[in-house]
Design a protein around this motif. Structure first.
Motif, PDB file in Angstrom:
ATOM      1  N   GLN A   1      30.132  53.194  25.913  1.00 31.19           N
ATOM      2  CA  GLN A   1      28.832  52.969  26.538  1.00 31.19           C
ATOM      3  C   GLN A   1      28.730  51.536  27.071  1.00 31.19           C
ATOM      4  O   GLN A   1      28.161  51.281  28.106  1.00 31.19           O
ATOM      5  N   ARG A   2      29.331  50.595  26.307  1.00 38.38           N
ATOM      6  CA  ARG A   2      29.242  49.184  26.716  1.00 38.38           C
ATOM      7  C   ARG A   2      30.575  48.754  27.324  1.00 38.38           C
ATOM      8  O   ARG A   2      31.617  48.847  26.673  1.00 38.38           O
ATOM      9  N   VAL A   3      30.504  48.296  28.557  1.00 40.86           N
ATOM     10  CA  VAL A   3      31.711  47.936  29.314  1.00 40.86           C
ATOM     11  C   VAL A   3      31.652  46.467  29.699  1.00 40.86           C
ATOM     12  O   VAL A   3      30.616  45.987  30.162  1.00 40.86           O
ATOM     13  N   ALA A   4      32.760  45.751  29.511  1.00 39.06           N
ATOM     14  CA  ALA A   4      32.846  44.372  30.002  1.00 39.06           C
ATOM     15  C   ALA A   4      33.773  44.351  31.213  1.00 39.06           C
ATOM     16  O   ALA A   4      34.800  45.026  31.220  1.00 39.06           O
ATOM     17  N   VAL A   5      33.388  43.596  32.240  1.00 38.22           N
ATOM     18  CA  VAL A   5      34.246  43.396  33.414  1.00 38.22           C
ATOM     19  C   VAL A   5      34.538  41.911  33.487  1.00 38.22           C
ATOM     20  O   VAL A   5      33.622  41.083  33.491  1.00 38.22           O
TER      21      VAL A   5
ATOM     22  N   LEU B   1      41.369  48.341  26.214  1.00 37.33           N
ATOM     23  CA  LEU B   1      41.614  47.161  27.042  1.00 37.33           C
ATOM     24  C   LEU B   1      42.319  47.622  28.319  1.00 37.33           C
ATOM     25  O   LEU B   1      43.426  48.152  28.266  1.00 37.33           O
ATOM     26  N   ALA B   2      41.651  47.452  29.448  1.00 35.71           N
ATOM     27  CA  ALA B   2      42.193  47.968  30.709  1.00 35.71           C
ATOM     28  C   ALA B   2      42.436  46.862  31.722  1.00 35.71           C
ATOM     29  O   ALA B   2      41.641  45.930  31.842  1.00 35.71           O
ATOM     30  N   SER B   3      43.539  47.005  32.458  1.00 34.78           N
ATOM     31  CA  SER B   3      43.828  46.066  33.543  1.00 34.78           C
ATOM     32  C   SER B   3      43.649  46.778  34.875  1.00 34.78           C
ATOM     33  O   SER B   3      44.040  47.942  35.020  1.00 34.78           O
TER      34      SER B   3
ATOM     35  N   VAL C   1      37.470  45.826  31.234  1.00 34.60           N
ATOM     36  CA  VAL C   1      38.293  45.943  32.444  1.00 34.60           C
ATOM     37  C   VAL C   1      38.537  44.535  32.980  1.00 34.60           C
ATOM     38  O   VAL C   1      37.590  43.811  33.270  1.00 34.60           O
ATOM     39  N   GLU C   2      39.807  44.179  33.092  1.00 31.39           N
ATOM     40  CA  GLU C   2      40.165  42.866  33.641  1.00 31.39           C
ATOM     41  C   GLU C   2      40.368  43.022  35.141  1.00 31.39           C
ATOM     42  O   GLU C   2      41.098  43.912  35.580  1.00 31.39           O
ATOM     43  N   ALA C   3      39.698  42.167  35.930  1.00 28.99           N
ATOM     44  CA  ALA C   3      39.831  42.218  37.398  1.00 28.99           C
ATOM     45  C   ALA C   3      40.002  40.799  37.931  1.00 28.99           C
ATOM     46  O   ALA C   3      39.200  40.313  38.720  1.00 28.99           O
ATOM     47  N   VAL C   4      41.047  40.119  37.462  1.00 32.83           N
ATOM     48  CA  VAL C   4      41.300  38.739  37.888  1.00 32.83           C
ATOM     49  C   VAL C   4      42.470  38.714  38.866  1.00 32.83           C
ATOM     50  O   VAL C   4      43.025  39.751  39.222  1.00 32.83           O
ATOM     51  N   PHE C   5      42.868  37.516  39.276  1.00 36.35           N
ATOM     52  CA  PHE C   5      43.922  37.301  40.263  1.00 36.35           C
ATOM     53  C   PHE C   5      45.200  38.064  39.910  1.00 36.35           C
ATOM     54  O   PHE C   5      45.611  38.104  38.750  1.00 36.35           O
TER      55      PHE C   5
END
Length: 438
Positions: free
Chosen positions: A41-45, A151-153, A124-128
């Motif tokens: 339910q709780r998502v971090a981007v 943990l998602a990339s 979800v990691e959305a970096v360089f």
């Protein structure tokens, strides 16, 4: 009544049925039968750039609570402003009510304190797109995220296992490769790492469906399914430029076939530097003596990085609210020089040859992907192309196109493609694309 029967038996109707079947098929994963996804339910981007904010919007639209994290205050403010502007424009256009927009924005928290990762179910990691940068972010996530969090990339071509190795819990790591703009594009590649546990994969697929995406499971290989297919397609188009076609001719032929945009217009839109970095990352593993076209590298070296720089394969001119691509003689001169450097005499390529070679390049790469087990079903290729790359739905997809040609003709086609592609061409086995039909 007769016209209705005629329509149903038409090629286009058959192609559309094939695509619907393919989307249902890609959702079936026998290896995950009976596996329950984890509750999310709780998502971090992490990362408030264009991709990160697009993912945040997608999650907010689907009813998730979102924590948007950055390490730079200015970048965070820009990202939040982008999300607010998105909902303001959606409200103005009547796509959402003011109350819905307020509800979605109300479920967004944004900050520079990563301590909030302890409370989320999925990150979800959305970096360089650089391995060292992503590994550093995953080490930090690993130290803060709660046990059992997914943990998602969002990597589009890097080695997921190398990213997972930066954590003490590789079983909880998957790839969730969104396509840009994330709030619009329907495709989501769910990438399986060597250690990814079945319930984490099931969570990725369930998450994709809840986000309104078409999720496709892919193995961890350079470029996964989509970018690997697209790289082969673009490479073949570059070969044709080297042989005598201009970028605008190739774009026109493929747009007439039904692609939303030609490959060179797409390259300019996404930025030539992205593919340049990808080629540099691959340089060491490139087969010695393999054919390589230098045109794109030369454009990048001159600062022609695409639309954002005002010039790439085309020159861009602001005209009111639109940006128009213009054919640039400087690009023609650069291409002529690249041909001269290799002693290539330009020849005319008909639109039919351009389309045939571009399609065969995708088909050939699809056969290689299936043989390597990167894609689970042949039809996954068509789901990826239609939902992520602007391939015309009415054409069904590259596998549909290949099956129409039949085994003998396709084998002959792929032999011809290997011959015109030159040194380093690897020929796929057409049979793997046709097996599901038997």
């Amino acid at each position: 009544m007769t016209s209705h029967v005629h329509l149903d038996s038409s090629r286009e109707a058959s192609a559309l049925r094939h695509q619907s079947f393919a989307e249902c098929e890609s959702a079936k994963q026998p290896s995950l039968a009976g596996v329950s996804p984890r509750a999310v339910q709780r998502v971090a981007v992490i990362g408030a750039g264009t991709m990160g904010t697009g993912i945040a919007i997608t999650a907010l639209d689907a009813g998730f609570d979102v924590l948007l994290l950055e390490q730079d205050g200015t970048a965070l403010d820009r990202g939040v402003a982008r999300i607010q502007a998105h909902y303001a424009s959606r409200t103005r256009a009547g796509k959402v009510t003011a109350a819905q927009a307020a509800d979605r924005e109300g479920r967004l928290r944004a900050g520079l304190d990563w301590g909030g990762l302890a409370e989320v179910d999925l990150v979800v990691e959305a970096v360089f797109e650089e391995l060292g940068v992503k590994q550093a972010v995953f080490r930090r996530i690993d130290a803060l995220a709660r046990p059992g969090a997914v943990l998602a990339s969002n990597t589009s071509y890097l080695d997921l296992d190398a990213i997972a190795a930066a954590t003490r819990r590789p079983q909880d790591v998957i790839g969730l490769h969104f396509f840009s703009p994330a709030q619009v594009m329907r495709l989501l590649e769910v990438v399986r790492g060597q250690a990814s546990s079945p319930d984490v994969l099931a969570t990725g697929l369930a998450m994709g469906r809840r986000l309104g995406k078409v999720p496709v499971l892919t193995g961890n290989a350079f470029g996964f399914i989509g970018n690997r297919l697209y790289s082969a397609y673009r490479r073949q188009c570059e070969f044709m430029v080297e042989e005598g076609a201009w970028p605008e001719q190739i774009d026109a032929a493929l747009e007439a076939f039904g692609f939303a945009m030609g490959p060179f217009a797409v390259a300019d839109l996404s930025g030539l530097d992205i593919a340049w970095r990808m080629r540099q990352a691959q340089a060491a593993s490139r087969a010695a003596g393999a054919r390589y076209v230098h045109v794109a590298d030369r454009l990048c070296e001159r600062g022609r990085l695409g639309r954002k720089a005002g010039a790439g394969y085309y020159r861009y001119e602001e005209g009111g609210t639109t940006v128009r691509p213009l054919v640039d003689e400087a690009v023609h001169a650069l291409i002529r020089q690249c041909r001269a450097d290799k002693g290539i005499e330009a020849r005319h390529l008909a639109a039919s040859e351009i389309v045939r070679r571009a399609m065969l390049a995708i088909v050939n790469e699809a056969a290689l992907l299936l043989a390597e087990g990167v894609a689970a079903h042949a039809t996954d290729v068509d789901v990826v192309l239609v939902n992520g790359y602007g391939f015309p739905r009415r054409e069904g997809g590259a596998v549909f196109w290949a099956r129409e040609r039949g085994e003998a003709a396709l084998s002959e086609d792929l032999a011809w493609l290997a011959e015109v592609s030159g040194a380093g061409a690897v020929r796929g086995d057409a049979c793997v694309l046709l097996e599901a039909e038997r």
